[in-house]
Design a protein around this motif. Structure first.
Motif, PDB file in Angstrom:
ATOM      1  N   ILE A 279     -12.445  19.527  39.656  1.00 53.13           N
ATOM      2  CA  ILE A 279     -13.382  19.696  40.778  1.00 53.13           C
ATOM      3  C   ILE A 279     -14.195  18.420  40.983  1.00 53.13           C
ATOM      4  O   ILE A 279     -14.361  17.954  42.096  1.00 53.13           O
ATOM      5  N   VAL A 280     -14.739  17.874  39.901  1.00 51.97           N
ATOM      6  CA  VAL A 280     -15.471  16.609  39.933  1.00 51.97           C
ATOM      7  C   VAL A 280     -14.820  15.703  38.902  1.00 51.97           C
ATOM      8  O   VAL A 280     -14.765  16.050  37.716  1.00 51.97           O
ATOM      9  N   PRO A 281     -14.287  14.539  39.324  1.00 55.37           N
ATOM     10  CA  PRO A 281     -13.645  13.649  38.359  1.00 55.37           C
ATOM     11  C   PRO A 281     -14.668  13.052  37.396  1.00 55.37           C
ATOM     12  O   PRO A 281     -15.876  13.228  37.568  1.00 55.37           O
ATOM     13  N   LYS A 282     -14.185  12.328  36.420  1.00 57.93           N
ATOM     14  CA  LYS A 282     -15.070  11.665  35.466  1.00 57.93           C
ATOM     15  C   LYS A 282     -16.101  10.845  36.241  1.00 57.93           C
ATOM     16  O   LYS A 282     -15.747   9.988  37.053  1.00 57.93           O
ATOM     17  N   THR A 283     -17.362  11.131  35.967  1.00 62.36           N
ATOM     18  CA  THR A 283     -18.465  10.519  36.703  1.00 62.36           C
ATOM     19  C   THR A 283     -19.542  10.090  35.723  1.00 62.36           C
ATOM     20  O   THR A 283     -19.928  10.865  34.844  1.00 62.36           O
ATOM     21  N   GLN A 284     -20.040   8.876  35.886  1.00 58.89           N
ATOM     22  CA  GLN A 284     -21.095   8.402  34.997  1.00 58.89           C
ATOM     23  C   GLN A 284     -22.431   9.019  35.393  1.00 58.89           C
ATOM     24  O   GLN A 284     -22.800   9.044  36.557  1.00 58.89           O
ATOM     25  N   ILE A 285     -23.133   9.538  34.387  1.00 63.66           N
ATOM     26  CA  ILE A 285     -24.493  10.054  34.583  1.00 63.66           C
ATOM     27  C   ILE A 285     -25.448   8.859  34.529  1.00 63.66           C
ATOM     28  O   ILE A 285     -26.205   8.621  35.455  1.00 63.66           O
ATOM     29  N   SER A 286     -25.408   8.127  33.423  1.00 65.54           N
ATOM     30  CA  SER A 286     -26.170   6.884  33.227  1.00 65.54           C
ATOM     31  C   SER A 286     -25.644   6.222  31.963  1.00 65.54           C
ATOM     32  O   SER A 286     -24.881   6.827  31.208  1.00 65.54           O
ATOM     33  N   ASP A 287     -26.088   4.979  31.717  1.00 65.65           N
ATOM     34  CA  ASP A 287     -25.663   4.288  30.492  1.00 65.65           C
ATOM     35  C   ASP A 287     -26.072   5.062  29.246  1.00 65.65           C
ATOM     36  O   ASP A 287     -25.346   5.108  28.259  1.00 65.65           O
ATOM     37  N   ASP A 288     -27.237   5.689  29.294  1.00 64.00           N
ATOM     38  CA  ASP A 288     -27.765   6.422  28.133  1.00 64.00           C
ATOM     39  C   ASP A 288     -27.200   7.822  27.969  1.00 64.00           C
ATOM     40  O   ASP A 288     -27.213   8.370  26.877  1.00 64.00           O
ATOM     41  N   MET A 289     -26.739   8.419  29.060  1.00 65.80           N
ATOM     42  CA  MET A 289     -26.316   9.824  29.004  1.00 65.80           C
ATOM     43  C   MET A 289     -24.808  10.028  29.102  1.00 65.80           C
ATOM     44  O   MET A 289     -24.328  11.148  28.966  1.00 65.80           O
ATOM     45  N   GLY A 290     -24.053   8.982  29.356  1.00 60.18           N
ATOM     46  CA  GLY A 290     -22.607   9.097  29.348  1.00 60.18           C
ATOM     47  C   GLY A 290     -22.001   9.612  30.639  1.00 60.18           C
ATOM     48  O   GLY A 290     -22.475   9.301  31.728  1.00 60.18           O
ATOM     49  N   TYR A 291     -20.951  10.431  30.497  1.00 59.61           N
ATOM     50  CA  TYR A 291     -20.119  10.870  31.614  1.00 59.61           C
ATOM     51  C   TYR A 291     -19.927  12.386  31.599  1.00 59.61           C
ATOM     52  O   TYR A 291     -20.040  13.025  30.563  1.00 59.61           O
TER      53      TYR A 291
END
Length: 122
Positions: free
Chosen positions: A92-104
């Motif tokens: 539904i949602v491909p691999k997406t970065q949350i932030s450098d500190d929080m990952g994907y």
């Protein structure tokens, strides 16, 4: 409190299909058993980590909305996510970065109609 979650259950309409999906996608052995009138497939646990089960029973219905469970995507969630569609699910949602500190993260539907997610740091 060490963890806010201590157990989860993923509802399934077709128990064998769901066990095959999660075994394939996560690369784990799921142990099937019957417990209190319900079929349950237990995810591996060493007794120190949060774990759960796939469950089929009269009080369990897959959901496409509501609570969203994030499964551990390992070192790189691209690995289990890359197996989702071949195993019968849908991304539904491909691999997406949350932030450098929080990952994907990534969101998918499993074979039973549940909306689920993965999280990893890379």
């Amino acid at each position: 409190m060490e963890n806010f979650v201590n157990w989860f259950e993923i509802p399934a309409l077709d128990f064998d299909r769901a066990v095959k999906f999660y075994s394939t996608v996560l690369g784990v052995n799921i142990t099937a058993n019957e417990f209190m009138g319900a079929q349950m497939g237990f995810f591996p646990s060493d007794g120190t980590n949060v774990s759960g089960a796939i469950i089929t029973g009269s009080n369990y219905s897959p959901a496409n909305g509501g609570v969203l469970l994030y499964l551990n995507g390992g070192a790189d969630l691209s690995v289990p996510l890359g197996k989702v569609e071949a195993a019968g699910g849908k991304i539904i949602v491909p691999k997406t970065q949350i932030s450098d500190d929080m990952g994907y993260f990534a969101i998918f539907n499993d074979t039973e109609g549940n909306t689920m997610a993965f999280h990893s740091m890379s």
